[in-house]
Design a protein around this motif. Sequence first.
Motif, PDB file in Angstrom:
ATOM      1  N   TRP A   1       0.792  -1.225   0.000  1.00  0.00           N
ATOM      2  CA  TRP A   1       0.000   0.000   0.000  1.00  0.00           C
ATOM      3  C   TRP A   1       0.822   1.271   0.000  1.00  0.00           C
TER       4      TRP A   1
ATOM      5  N   GLN B   1       0.466   6.106  -1.677  1.00  0.00           N
ATOM      6  CA  GLN B   1       0.891   7.271  -0.888  1.00  0.00           C
ATOM      7  C   GLN B   1       1.712   8.178  -1.806  1.00  0.00           C
TER       8      GLN B   1
ATOM      9  N   SER C   1      -8.341   7.744   5.551  1.00  0.00           N
ATOM     10  CA  SER C   1      -7.324   7.210   6.485  1.00  0.00           C
ATOM     11  C   SER C   1      -6.043   8.045   6.561  1.00  0.00           C
TER      12      SER C   1
ATOM     13  N   ARG D   1      -7.839   4.033 -14.129  1.00  0.00           N
ATOM     14  CA  ARG D   1      -8.655   3.708 -12.959  1.00  0.00           C
ATOM     15  C   ARG D   1      -8.541   4.929 -12.056  1.00  0.00           C
TER      16      ARG D   1
ATOM     17  N   ASP E   1      -8.614   6.131  -8.657  1.00  0.00           N
ATOM     18  CA  ASP E   1      -8.574   5.639  -7.281  1.00  0.00           C
ATOM     19  C   ASP E   1      -9.389   6.555  -6.378  1.00  0.00           C
TER      20      ASP E   1
ATOM     21  N   LYS F   1     -14.961   8.036  -5.088  1.00  0.00           N
ATOM     22  CA  LYS F   1     -16.091   8.462  -4.266  1.00  0.00           C
ATOM     23  C   LYS F   1     -15.704   9.573  -3.306  1.00  0.00           C
ATOM     24  N   HIS F   2     -14.390   9.749  -3.123  1.00  0.00           N
ATOM     25  CA  HIS F   2     -13.899  10.781  -2.210  1.00  0.00           C
ATOM     26  C   HIS F   2     -13.659  12.111  -2.907  1.00  0.00           C
TER      27      HIS F   2
ATOM     28  N   GLU G   1     -13.191   4.108  -9.175  1.00  0.00           N
ATOM     29  CA  GLU G   1     -13.329   3.216  -8.027  1.00  0.00           C
ATOM     30  C   GLU G   1     -14.335   3.806  -7.051  1.00  0.00           C
TER      31      GLU G   1
ATOM     32  N   GLU H   1     -25.027   3.606   1.061  1.00  0.00           N
ATOM     33  CA  GLU H   1     -23.922   4.568   1.132  1.00  0.00           C
ATOM     34  C   GLU H   1     -24.434   5.989   0.929  1.00  0.00           C
TER      35      GLU H   1
ATOM     36  N   HIS I   1      -7.218  -5.928  -5.818  1.00  0.00           N
ATOM     37  CA  HIS I   1      -6.044  -5.963  -4.935  1.00  0.00           C
ATOM     38  C   HIS I   1      -6.414  -5.634  -3.494  1.00  0.00           C
ATOM     39  N   ASP I   2      -7.499  -4.905  -3.284  1.00  0.00           N
ATOM     40  CA  ASP I   2      -7.947  -4.606  -1.921  1.00  0.00           C
ATOM     41  C   ASP I   2      -8.714  -5.785  -1.323  1.00  0.00           C
TER      42      ASP I   2
ATOM     43  N   HIS J   1      -9.063  -5.513   2.453  1.00  0.00           N
ATOM     44  CA  HIS J   1      -9.174  -4.053   2.445  1.00  0.00           C
ATOM     45  C   HIS J   1     -10.405  -3.664   1.628  1.00  0.00           C
TER      46      HIS J   1
END
Length: 482
Positions: free
Chosen positions: A59, A63, A159, A191, A193, A196-197, A230, A237, A294-295, A300
């Motif tokens: 992960w 970052q 996070s 993709r 990442d 939704k944020h 993603e 939600e 992968h999560d 995850h």
Amino acid sequence: YKNPHYAPGRTTMVHLFEWKWDDIAVECERWLGPRGFGGVQISPPNENLIIWSRNRPWWERYQPMSYRLITRSGNEQQFANMVRRCNNVGVRIYVDAIINHMTGHAEENVGTGGSTANFGEWHYPAVPYGRNDFNWPHCVIDSSDYVNDAHRVRNCELSGLKDLNQATEHVRRMIVNYMNHLINLGVAGFRIDAAKHMWPSDLRIIYNRLNNLNTAHGFPSGARPYIYQEVIDLGGEAVSRNEYTPIGAVTEFKFGLELSGAFQRNNQLRWLVNWGTPWGLLASNDALTFIDNHDNQRGHGAGGNILTYKQARPYKGAIAFMLAHAYGFPQLMSSFVFDDTEAGPPMDRSGNIISPAINSDNTCGNGWVCEHRWRQIYSMVVFRNVAGNAPMTNWWDNGSNQIAFCRQGRGFIAFNNDSWNLNQNLQTCLPAGTYCDVISGQRNGNNCTGKRITVGNDGRAIISVGSNDYDMMLAIHVGSES
Ligand code: AAO
């Protein structure tokens, strides 16, 4: 943004998780191109924080330190070389783009390209980003926000990762420059990442500023990048996947969850007769589909009860169903072996990724699983390519876990997930002839290393899948005559 721009006749991409660019380039040439794969999703190519304090977990790639193209997977020159070589053999590259945030990991401070940051001060000189480029006031998402506060999901940190404000002109410009750089190097899409944020209205502006795909890499003029966002939305939600379909495709997490359940016998296969939107799935054209990613293969994200390479028999069944069925745009997962869910890819003591070894039977070694090299999986990629747009017809089931269907005139598949044998005279919708089952073996010249199936003039054939057979399915298609 919903067209992957695959080369003609190709339909399926594979996520080569944590592979190096040089290894992907050869994989395109020796395996993916010749076997009809459409594309590769690569791990994030931009500079990330090096996290030795956790022994270089997978992960750390999530970052971001800067948008320089330098990671454990390779540098910019290796990246460019990979994209060119893959495009040359008809395999497209899709980039995992992390544009929601920057690194917020507290213990270390040096990136894979040597850049540094001072995240306590929201200062990332290698981009550059400063305080004004992030969302204020500072806050961190907590799990209840996912249910009832869309605003906090978008404007607080995921996070502890420093949360960029995509409404800022400077941030938009840095992101667009990064993505356009990749498009100019020949990638076919992204993709997005943690989509939704981010606010869809900001994303729309960013997408609209992207260049057309590079015609020098074989894309038609005016082609827009494929964008799959993603968004984890299993229902309930505050942020809905439907907010994102107007601007691009979306990862359909319900797909893998439901099929994992069915192939683990938590649900009878016969219910898959109306697989698709009646199951609450997105419109087919909007859906990037997969069993595990992968999560969730390591608990995850939307983890829990997802089939992975570790449950090989039902996993291959679920993948075969995904590839045989007409719904969605499929993506395969290609993993490295893990027990520790934090562990990074196979690496030496300096942290360099160790390349996969290729065994004589085409499988991988050196700690790589390479699901995309399992015969039952790569043969079904060919099945899907051959099936093309042929309609799904002639569904049959035994009222339990034995099912079969046709892709009219192109292919036929049967599954037996019951604890008794399947022995039926079924309609295959194929021209008369003898076919080689591409699951139990494969055609080798005029030889067949698997089961032979004889289709009569009426299109019918005796289909047998024993409950103790190595695999639970049988598949034949135009081109597998033997
Ligand atoms: C790491 C450390 C952290 C540390 C952080 C900062 O693990 O301890 O605080 O660094 O230094 C990956 C890893 C993270 C890692 C991160 C950065 O998974 O562990 O953090 O790199 O190194 C949410 C997001 C989704 C995200 C997913 C992991 O919405 O976007 O979390 N996936 C992507 C990537 C992923 C990556 C990142 C994003 C960050 O694919 O690899 O993280 O770049 C609910 C929400 C989901 C939410 C999950 C997880 O899900 O709906 O949106 O995903 O919670 O918290 C049921 C529900 C389902 C629910 C789920 C879990 O299934 O139906 O909706 O339960 O509660």
